[in-house]
Design an enzyme around this catalytic site. Structure first.
Site, PDB file in Angstrom:
ATOM      1  N   CYS A 216       1.388  46.699  -9.066  1.00 10.24           N
ATOM      2  CA  CYS A 216       1.395  46.961 -10.511  1.00 10.24           C
ATOM      3  C   CYS A 216       2.556  47.867 -10.924  1.00 10.24           C
ATOM      4  O   CYS A 216       3.276  47.560 -11.866  1.00 10.24           O
ATOM      5  CB  CYS A 216       0.066  47.588 -10.938  1.00 10.24           C
ATOM      6  SG  CYS A 216      -1.348  46.498 -10.715  1.00 10.24           S
ATOM      7  N   HIS A 217       2.722  48.996 -10.238  1.00  6.08           N
ATOM      8  CA  HIS A 217       3.758  49.945 -10.636  1.00  6.08           C
ATOM      9  C   HIS A 217       4.558  50.481  -9.460  1.00  6.08           C
ATOM     10  O   HIS A 217       5.309  51.446  -9.605  1.00  6.08           O
ATOM     11  CB  HIS A 217       3.130  51.102 -11.431  1.00  6.08           C
ATOM     12  CG  HIS A 217       2.446  50.639 -12.667  1.00  6.08           C
ATOM     13  ND1 HIS A 217       1.085  50.485 -12.741  1.00  6.08           N
ATOM     14  CD2 HIS A 217       2.938  50.243 -13.869  1.00  6.08           C
ATOM     15  CE1 HIS A 217       0.761  50.030 -13.936  1.00  6.08           C
ATOM     16  NE2 HIS A 217       1.855  49.873 -14.643  1.00  6.08           N
TER      17      HIS A 217
END
Length: 190
Positions: free
Chosen positions: A154-155
């Site tokens: 995701c990040h």
């Protein structure tokens, strides 16, 4: 001199002082009755806040770890969250122990994250501490990130083989739930 009986005209009541012990008894009885009533009302309200039987059954998970080979991980669930169980190799243990704790954002040693005598078993919740995504690295062929542990797509948070945050926006290590080995091959989480 007239006696008391003679001073009161016939047919009229004689006003005797009230017995103070009787008044105390009635007061204590009323307070006790109110207390029991409050308890009867409060008991169902308190009991309804207790977890139900199906919730208690889900509060622990038992896993047989005998089939997990060194270097492998499995995914399971614990309280509706992903659970990662990893059998670390001696090389992965040595790499985790070689990292200076002062270099870590959330300083913990591998020994603090595992059970004594079971340093090869790392059990963590599979939830990234940044925004709750599920990191990769527990499944066969998944991206384990630059530190060989877990990688959150995701990040970009990267965890090492001990589940400790090494880079990216995650503020802390992957959480280690309460667990115990109930035999050499069975672990109870929760």
């Amino acid at each position: 001199m007239a006696t008391l009986d003679e001073a009161v005209p016939p047919g009229e009541a004689h006003d005797a002082p009230a017995d103070p012990r009787r008044r105390d008894y009635l007061s204590i009885g009323a307070v006790a009755f109110a207390g029991v009533g409050a308890g009867v009302v409060a008991l169902p309200l308190i009991n309804q806040m207790s977890p139900s039987a199906d919730v208690l059954a889900q509060s622990t998970t038992e896993l047989d770890v005998s089939a997990i080979q060194p270097g492998q991980s499995i995914k399971s669930t614990f309280r509706k969250q992903p659970l990662f169980v990893r059998n670390l190799t001696p090389k992965e243990i040595a790499e985790a122990d070689a990292v200076p704790v002062s270099d870590l954002r959330d300083p913990e040693t591998l020994a603090q994250r595992t059970k004594e005598g079971k340093a090869n078993w790392l059990i963590t919740l599979g939830v990234c501490t940044h925004l709750g995504c599920v990191p990769l690295g527990a499944g066969e062929g998944e991206n384990k990130g630059p530190f060989g542990g877990y990688f959150c797509p995701c990040h970009g948070s990267a965890y090492d083989t001990a589940g400790r945050i090494r880079s990216g926006p995650a503020p802390s290590n992957l959480a280690v739930p309460d667990y115990e080995f109930i035999s050499d091959t069975v672990v109870r989480v929760g």
